[in-house]
Enzyme design. Sequence first.
Site, PDB file in Angstrom:
ATOM      1  N   LYS A   1     -13.563 -27.093  -1.719  1.00 13.37           N
ATOM      2  CA  LYS A   1     -12.340 -27.440  -2.452  1.00 13.37           C
ATOM      3  C   LYS A   1     -11.872 -28.799  -1.994  1.00 13.37           C
ATOM      4  O   LYS A   1     -12.057 -29.174  -0.833  1.00 13.37           O
ATOM      5  CB  LYS A   1     -11.240 -26.417  -2.182  1.00 13.37           C
ATOM      6  CG  LYS A   1     -10.142 -26.422  -3.230  1.00 13.37           C
ATOM      7  CD  LYS A   1     -10.524 -25.575  -4.428  1.00 13.37           C
ATOM      8  CE  LYS A   1      -9.470 -25.608  -5.508  1.00 13.37           C
ATOM      9  NZ  LYS A   1      -9.730 -24.590  -6.535  1.00 13.37           N
TER      10      LYS A   1
ATOM     11  N   GLY B   1      -0.238 -23.978 -17.596  1.00 16.43           N
ATOM     12  CA  GLY B   1      -1.200 -25.075 -17.605  1.00 16.43           C
ATOM     13  C   GLY B   1      -2.523 -24.572 -18.135  1.00 16.43           C
ATOM     14  O   GLY B   1      -2.586 -23.698 -19.009  1.00 16.43           O
TER      15      GLY B   1
ATOM     16  N   ALA C   1      -4.810 -22.592 -16.893  1.00 15.83           N
ATOM     17  CA  ALA C   1      -5.020 -21.150 -16.742  1.00 15.83           C
ATOM     18  C   ALA C   1      -3.987 -20.356 -17.555  1.00 15.83           C
ATOM     19  O   ALA C   1      -4.345 -19.519 -18.389  1.00 15.83           O
ATOM     20  CB  ALA C   1      -4.967 -20.780 -15.261  1.00 15.83           C
TER      21      ALA C   1
HETATM   22  P1  NAD Z   1      -2.609 -26.926 -14.308  1.00 17.45           P
HETATM   23  O1  NAD Z   1      -2.304 -28.172 -13.615  1.00 17.45           O
HETATM   24  O2  NAD Z   1      -3.321 -26.997 -15.608  1.00 17.45           O
HETATM   25  O3  NAD Z   1      -1.249 -26.109 -14.558  1.00 17.45           O
HETATM   26  C1  NAD Z   1      -0.383 -25.734 -13.536  1.00 17.45           C
HETATM   27  C2  NAD Z   1       0.820 -25.056 -14.177  1.00 17.45           C
HETATM   28  O4  NAD Z   1       1.643 -24.502 -13.151  1.00 17.45           O
HETATM   29  C3  NAD Z   1       1.699 -26.018 -14.972  1.00 17.45           C
HETATM   30  O5  NAD Z   1       2.165 -25.362 -16.129  1.00 17.45           O
HETATM   31  C4  NAD Z   1       2.853 -26.282 -14.030  1.00 17.45           C
HETATM   32  O6  NAD Z   1       4.036 -26.644 -14.714  1.00 17.45           O
HETATM   33  C5  NAD Z   1       2.981 -24.923 -13.366  1.00 17.45           C
HETATM   34  N1  NAD Z   1       3.668 -24.968 -12.099  1.00 17.45           N
HETATM   35  C6  NAD Z   1       3.548 -25.871 -11.097  1.00 17.45           C
HETATM   36  N2  NAD Z   1       4.381 -25.549 -10.101  1.00 17.45           N
HETATM   37  C7  NAD Z   1       5.011 -24.418 -10.476  1.00 17.45           C
HETATM   38  C8  NAD Z   1       5.991 -23.594  -9.871  1.00 17.45           C
HETATM   39  N3  NAD Z   1       6.466 -23.890  -8.662  1.00 17.45           N
HETATM   40  N4  NAD Z   1       6.380 -22.501 -10.545  1.00 17.45           N
HETATM   41  C9  NAD Z   1       5.886 -22.223 -11.758  1.00 17.45           C
HETATM   42  N5  NAD Z   1       4.971 -22.951 -12.383  1.00 17.45           N
HETATM   43  C10 NAD Z   1       4.557 -24.037 -11.742  1.00 17.45           C
HETATM   44  O7  NAD Z   1      -3.369 -26.024 -13.263  1.00 17.45           O
HETATM   45  P2  NAD Z   1      -4.331 -24.780 -13.550  1.00 17.45           P
HETATM   46  O8  NAD Z   1      -5.714 -25.288 -13.601  1.00 17.45           O
HETATM   47  O9  NAD Z   1      -3.787 -23.977 -14.679  1.00 17.45           O
HETATM   48  O10 NAD Z   1      -4.186 -23.985 -12.173  1.00 17.45           O
HETATM   49  C11 NAD Z   1      -3.210 -22.958 -11.996  1.00 17.45           C
HETATM   50  C12 NAD Z   1      -3.730 -21.983 -10.967  1.00 17.45           C
HETATM   51  O11 NAD Z   1      -4.968 -21.436 -11.418  1.00 17.45           O
HETATM   52  C13 NAD Z   1      -4.023 -22.599  -9.592  1.00 17.45           C
HETATM   53  O12 NAD Z   1      -3.744 -21.650  -8.595  1.00 17.45           O
HETATM   54  C14 NAD Z   1      -5.496 -22.855  -9.662  1.00 17.45           C
HETATM   55  O13 NAD Z   1      -6.090 -22.944  -8.368  1.00 17.45           O
HETATM   56  C15 NAD Z   1      -5.942 -21.629 -10.418  1.00 17.45           C
HETATM   57  N6  NAD Z   1      -7.268 -21.748 -11.018  1.00 17.45           N
HETATM   58  C16 NAD Z   1      -7.545 -22.708 -11.944  1.00 17.45           C
HETATM   59  C17 NAD Z   1      -8.836 -22.787 -12.453  1.00 17.45           C
HETATM   60  C18 NAD Z   1      -9.224 -23.786 -13.517  1.00 17.45           C
HETATM   61  O14 NAD Z   1     -10.357 -23.721 -13.991  1.00 17.45           O
HETATM   62  N7  NAD Z   1      -8.337 -24.671 -13.942  1.00 17.45           N
HETATM   63  C19 NAD Z   1      -9.816 -21.883 -12.031  1.00 17.45           C
HETATM   64  C20 NAD Z   1      -9.493 -20.903 -11.105  1.00 17.45           C
HETATM   65  C21 NAD Z   1      -8.204 -20.855 -10.608  1.00 17.45           C
END
Ligand code: NAD
Length: 413
Positions: free
Chosen positions: A103, A217, A219
């Site tokens: 990571k 976001g 996810a």
């Molecule tokens: P992203 O940047 O696309 O979206 C993040 C979202 O979280 C945004 O809507 C943001 O406004 C919101 N956010 C940020 N801080 C916040 C808070 N304090 N309270 C509420 N919402 C908040 O990121 P993502 O890719 O959707 O990742 C989100 C989670 O999913 C993370 O934990 C990431 O590790 C996990 N994840 C993502 C992927 C992927 O393929 N993108 C894969 C596995 C896990």
Amino acid sequence: MPTAFHNALIQLHKAANIIHLDNSTLAVLEAPKRILTVTIPVRMDNGQIRTFTGYRSQYNNARGPFKGGIRYHWNVTEDEVKALSFWMTMKCATVGIPLGGGKGGIIVNPKELSKRELELLSRGYIQAISHYIGPDQDIPAPDVYTTPEIMGWMLDEYEKTVGHHAPGVITGKPLALGGSAGRGFSTAQGGVYCLQQALKRLGKQAHETTVAIQGFGNAGAHMAHILHDLGFRIVAVSDSKGGVRTHAERLDIPALERHKEVSGSVVGFPDVEVITNESLLELPVDVLIPAALENQITKDNAAHIKAHIIGELANGPTTPEADEILFAHRHLVIPDILMNAGGVTVSYFEQVQNAMGYYWTEAEVLQKLEQIMVDAFTAVWETKDKHSIDMRTAAFVLAVDRVATAMKQRGMV
Ligand code: NAD
């Protein structure tokens, strides 16, 4: 608040006890193989040089090359990156794909940077770690606040450095650069397959299931979209600026997506109650999907959670103390290392396609993804029943055993 890596080690020890893991293997699994700390100088638009700190944690590669996303966030720490790389190791093992765990992260608020500054930062980071990554070595991908566009810049910078095409060095790329069909929504889609498996076992239908989603976001928003299309009743969602809740049948998710696109947040959507991120977690819904950041469900609010099913699309949203409370109160937690593994699984498919130079249709990708997710869910469910443990511990039992087996067969331990 205990750190993310502290929590990760508690999870490791719990599983290690159940499978009677030997002490030497456990000791190796308690620390990453390598952590890179890099300083990235960027000439900002005002002409001044600003330096940023970035990390890449390469946790374990016994089962395959290190694999994991890159996060851009002001709260990134070495501890967080370490925890996330540990979970990646366990995630790839849970779904049985031949990859290890890594990571990366940069301490930055990307919303404060111009596009030019963001591109220079992304290229600088990849240059700094370029000798330690590669299609057979370590393969980054998107995570919080990083996008396919950023992956495109990173691929270009890496290929310039090594002097040849190497699309398999990074996943989550735009389609034109060798990305996979379906990768954009694969994390959510994998979570949907898990949720459907859980509901099937509980005898519950989509249209009678209410859902709250924290984070809108990659996810969270894709999860909302797919579940809405399947007839689920999504009644609350949130992002970093706050949340919205409807008292009607369900939120109009396509309209909410359009609203967020224009205004930058779900907040301000008409005819809804404005709620906080904290209160969203405690709503009386059937399914709660944390899809933002770590440490959201803790010992302080776990007893107030009402959702029967908690599907962790985010990494590390529940602390070990909260896990104990949720298990005692008979909640079903579908753990992150299973629930959000669809993302890395399609990243793996992306790499396979890059290596073949031949690309599958979205239907082919989804059919292969569903097979992997359903098989993994079934194995975790059966392990949970066999040992009378929660699903997280069951997933770790399977994963730690698989990683330990690979380490032993290599003669590493
Ligand atoms: P992203 O940047 O696309 O979206 C993040 C979202 O979280 C945004 O809507 C943001 O406004 C919101 N956010 C940020 N801080 C916040 C808070 N304090 N309270 C509420 N919402 C908040 O990121 P993502 O890719 O959707 O990742 C989100 C989670 O999913 C993370 O934990 C990431 O590790 C996990 N994840 C993502 C992927 C992927 O393929 N993108 C894969 C596995 C896990």
